[in-house]
Design a protein around this motif. Structure first.
Motif, PDB file in Angstrom:
ATOM      1  N   GLY A 123       0.817  -1.209   0.000  1.00  0.00           N
ATOM      2  CA  GLY A 123       0.000   0.000   0.000  1.00  0.00           C
ATOM      3  C   GLY A 123       0.848   1.256   0.000  1.00  0.00           C
ATOM      4  N   PRO A 124       0.213   2.407  -0.170  1.00  0.00           N
ATOM      5  CA  PRO A 124       0.950   3.677  -0.189  1.00  0.00           C
ATOM      6  C   PRO A 124       1.433   4.039   1.206  1.00  0.00           C
ATOM      7  N   PRO A 125       2.542   4.778   1.310  1.00  0.00           N
ATOM      8  CA  PRO A 125       3.018   5.203   2.630  1.00  0.00           C
ATOM      9  C   PRO A 125       2.056   6.199   3.267  1.00  0.00           C
TER      10      PRO A 125
ATOM     11  N   ARG B  47      -2.714   5.391  14.070  1.00  0.00           N
ATOM     12  CA  ARG B  47      -2.015   4.129  13.845  1.00  0.00           C
ATOM     13  C   ARG B  47      -0.792   4.018  14.747  1.00  0.00           C
ATOM     14  N   THR B  48      -0.487   2.814  15.174  1.00  0.00           N
ATOM     15  CA  THR B  48       0.741   2.524  15.907  1.00  0.00           C
ATOM     16  C   THR B  48       1.601   1.612  15.045  1.00  0.00           C
ATOM     17  N   ALA B  49       2.884   1.948  14.904  1.00  0.00           N
ATOM     18  CA  ALA B  49       3.769   1.196  14.016  1.00  0.00           C
ATOM     19  C   ALA B  49       5.046   0.831  14.753  1.00  0.00           C
ATOM     20  N   LEU B  50       5.553  -0.367  14.464  1.00  0.00           N
ATOM     21  CA  LEU B  50       6.820  -0.841  15.010  1.00  0.00           C
ATOM     22  C   LEU B  50       7.867  -0.783  13.905  1.00  0.00           C
TER      23      LEU B  50
ATOM     24  N   GLU C  65       6.801   9.727   6.555  1.00  0.00           N
ATOM     25  CA  GLU C  65       5.982   8.677   5.956  1.00  0.00           C
ATOM     26  C   GLU C  65       6.382   7.326   6.530  1.00  0.00           C
ATOM     27  N   VAL C  66       5.395   6.469   6.771  1.00  0.00           N
ATOM     28  CA  VAL C  66       5.619   5.106   7.245  1.00  0.00           C
ATOM     29  C   VAL C  66       4.831   4.162   6.350  1.00  0.00           C
ATOM     30  N   SER C  67       5.507   3.144   5.825  1.00  0.00           N
ATOM     31  CA  SER C  67       4.858   2.125   5.006  1.00  0.00           C
ATOM     32  C   SER C  67       4.652   0.874   5.849  1.00  0.00           C
TER      33      SER C  67
ATOM     34  N   VAL D  54       7.949   0.520   8.039  1.00  0.00           N
ATOM     35  CA  VAL D  54       9.286   0.993   7.707  1.00  0.00           C
ATOM     36  C   VAL D  54       9.219   2.511   7.559  1.00  0.00           C
ATOM     37  N   LEU D  55      10.162   3.180   8.173  1.00  0.00           N
ATOM     38  CA  LEU D  55      10.199   4.641   8.150  1.00  0.00           C
ATOM     39  C   LEU D  55      10.730   5.105   6.807  1.00  0.00           C
ATOM     40  N   GLY D  56       9.952   5.957   6.136  1.00  0.00           N
ATOM     41  CA  GLY D  56      10.333   6.448   4.819  1.00  0.00           C
ATOM     42  C   GLY D  56      10.820   7.884   4.866  1.00  0.00           C
ATOM     43  N   GLU D  57      10.368   8.679   3.914  1.00  0.00           N
ATOM     44  CA  GLU D  57      10.848  10.061   3.799  1.00  0.00           C
ATOM     45  C   GLU D  57      10.429  10.883   5.005  1.00  0.00           C
TER      46      GLU D  57
END
Length: 450
Positions: A259-261, A293-296, A320-322, A331-334
C-alpha cells in the motif's frame, strides 16, 4: 521560538547513548567545568570545546535539525556514536542553565561538517535514484526459486512434525538428559530447509530446558506453537488471508511493505534494543497523531554496535511510514523535517480493553507475543514480589512481566505516579504488561521506562 530551540530533556538525550558505558560516562560530562565556547543556533546546531587529556580541546558538535535524525561529530578517538563528549554536550544544552549559549550562526568548522554531511546524503540519494529498478530481473526465474524454496520448507516442516511426535512419545523428561543438542540439530535442519523462523523457534524451545521448576509445561507450550506453525504452513492455502500471511512471516519468508506510505506526525513512544550473539535489534514504537495508527520500526546493527536509527522518546517527526502485511510493523520512509518535542499524547484504553485487544490480535497471529497498548489511568501497586498496574476507573489490573520488574524503569514509573493515576504505554501479552513510557497527569512530556 523555533521548534529547534525547544530543548530536549535529559532522558531524551541519554536515550541516544549506544550502550550503558557511554550513558554513564556522558552523564558525568554534562557540567560546564570542562567545556568552553559552547553554543547553539536556531538551526539545530549545538557545539562546544571539551578540555580533554590531549594537546588541544576536543571539538564536539551535534546537528539536531537533520531530517534523517540527530548526527554528531567529535575529534576524540572514540568510535562510538554519539561518544561520551557528544552526550555530555547535549546534557549541558538540555539543562538550560547557561552552559550552552544561543550564539546565532555556528562556527565555520561546525558548518563545514554539516554541509559535508548534507552533500554526502545528496550524492547517496542521487545514486539510489539513478540505479536500476528494484525487484527480480526475470519474474519466471523468481517464481521457480520461490517454488523450490516452498518445497524445501515443506520437507523441513514434515521432518519437524515427525521429531515432535517422537519427542512426545518418549516424554519430555528425556529432553533434560539430552540437553540443547536436540534443539540445535532441529534448528540446523530448519536452516537447511530455508525456514529461519522455525529455526529461531526451535532454539527458543531449547532455551527452556531446564530453566525453572515449570520448564516442562513451558516446553510443552513451545512444542504446541511449533506444531501449530507447521500445520499452518502445510495447510496455508485453506487459511484466511491474514492468518496465511502471519504463517509465511513466522516461517521466515521475506515480506515487503504494501500500500501507499502514510504521512503523519509520528510520536516516538518507545525505543529499546535486544541483543543476541550476532545482532542488535532496535525496536521503535511510533504513534500517528492524525491517523491513530501505531507502528513498530525495526533497525539492526552488528553485535556490540548500536543501530543507526535513534529517535528519543517524547519527540515527534513529520514522516511517511509504510506498513507490512498485518498492519503493525512498518518501515520509516521520507522525513519532512527534524524531530521536535511532541505536543500530543496517544489516546488510552482501560485495562479490560487492553486484554481484549491482545485476544483479538491472536486470531490473525496465534504466535504473537504482545500488542502495543496505551493504558489511560493506572496506578502501579505492589503485590508480594510482583507488581500490577491497577485501573483507576474499574476493578481490574495487569501484572507486570518479570523482565519489567527487574528494570530500573519500574521505580521511575512508581516515582512518576506517586500513588496517583498515570498514562502508560507498553506491550500487553500473555506474560503480562511491559511498560515502556509514561506520562504524568496534567502537563509534562513522556518519560522513558526502558
Amino acid at each position: 521560538m523555533t521548534q529547534q530551540e525547544v530543548r530536549w530533556t535529559a532522558d531524551q538525550v541519554l536515550a541516544l547513548a549506544p550502550d550503558v558505558a557511554s550513558r554513564e560516562a556522558g552523564s558525568r560530562l554534562g557540567a560546564a567545568g570542562p567545556w568552553s565556547g559552547a553554543g547553539s543556533s536556531g538551526e539545530g546546531a549545538v557545539w562546544g570545546l571539551f578540555k580533554g587529556g590531549g594537546s588541544g580541546p576536543y571539538r564536539t558538535a551535534a546537528d539536531l535539525a537533520d531530517v534523517s535524525g540527530p548526527a554528531y561529530t567529535c575529534s576524540c578517538p572514540s568510535r562510538r556514536s554519539p561518544c561520551r563528549h557528544a552526550l555530555g554536550l547535549l546534557l549541558l544544552w538540555a539543562d538550560g542553565g547557561g552552559g550552552v549559549v544561543s550564539r546565532g550562526p555556528a562556527p565555520e568548522w561546525v558548518e563545514e561538517w554539516r554541509e559535508g554531511r548534507r552533500a554526502r546524503a545528496g550524492r547517496k540519494a542521487a545514486s539510489g535514484r539513478s540505479g536500476p529498478e528494484g525487484g527480480p530481473s526475470d519474474p519466471e526465474a523468481a517464481r521457480r526459486r520461490a517454488e523450490r524454496r516452498a518445497e524445501r520448507i515443506t520437507a523441513g516442516v514434515t521432518e519437524l512434525e515427525q521429531r515432535l511426535m517422537d519427542l512426545l512419545r518418549g516424554g519430555l523428561a528425556s529432553v533434560e538428559r539430552t540437553g540443547d543438542g536436540l534443539w540445535e540439530e532441529i534448528a540446523a535442519r530448519m536452516v537447511d530447509a530455508q525456514a529461519p523462523g522455525l529455526a529461531a523457534r526451535a532454539r527458543e524451545s531449547g532455551a527452556t530446558v531446564p530453566s525453572g521448576a515449570d520448564w516442562p509445561s513451558r516446553l510443552l507450550e513451545e512444542c504446541a506453537l511449533l506444531h501449530l506453525l507447521g500445520q499452518g504452513w502445510l495447510h496455508r492455502e485453506r487459511l484466511p488471508p491474514a492468518l496465511a500471511a502471519a504463517v509465511r512471516s513466522r516461517v521466515g519468508l521475506p515480506t515487503a511493505p504494501e500500500g501507499p506510505p502514510l504521512r503523519d506526525d509520528w510520536l516516538v513512544l518507545a525505543q529499546y534494543d535486544t541483543q543476541d550473539p550476532k545482532l542488535t535489534t532496535r525496536r521503535t514504537w511510533l504513534h500517528g497523531s492524525g491517523s491513530g495508527r501505531t507502528a513498530l520500526v525495526l533497525s539492526y546493527g552488528a553485535a556490540g554496535r548500536a543501530p543507526e536509527l535513534t529517535l528519543p522518546v517524547g519527540l515527534a517527526l513529520d514522516a511517511e511510514v509504510s506498513a507490512y502485511p498485518g498492519g503493525l510493523r512498518g518501515v520509516l520512509g521520507e522525513r519532512f523535517g527534524p524531530p521536535a518535542p511532541a505536543v500530543t499524547r496517544p489516546p488510552g484504553v482501560p485495562v479490560t480493553r487492553a486484554v481484549a485487544l491482545y485476544g483479538e490480535a491472536l486470531r490473525d497471529d496465534p504466535w504473537l507475543e504482545s500488542v502495543p497498548v496505551t493504558l489511560e489511568r493506572v496506578v502501579p501497586v505492589p503485590d508480594g514480589d510482583s507488581w500490577h498496574l491497577a485501573d483507576a476507573a474499574e476493578d481490574a489490573a495487569l501484572p507486570l512481566t518479570p523482565a519489567a520488574r527487574a528494570r530500573p524503569g519500574l521505580w521511575r514509573l512508581v516515582s512518576l505516579a506517586g500513588g496517583a493515576p498515570v498514562k502508560v504505554f507498553g506491550e500487553c501479552g500473555h506474560r503480562g504488561f511491559n511498560p515502556l513510557a509514561a506520562w504524568p497527569q496534567g502537563a509534562g512530556g513522556a518519560v522513558a521506562l526502558c
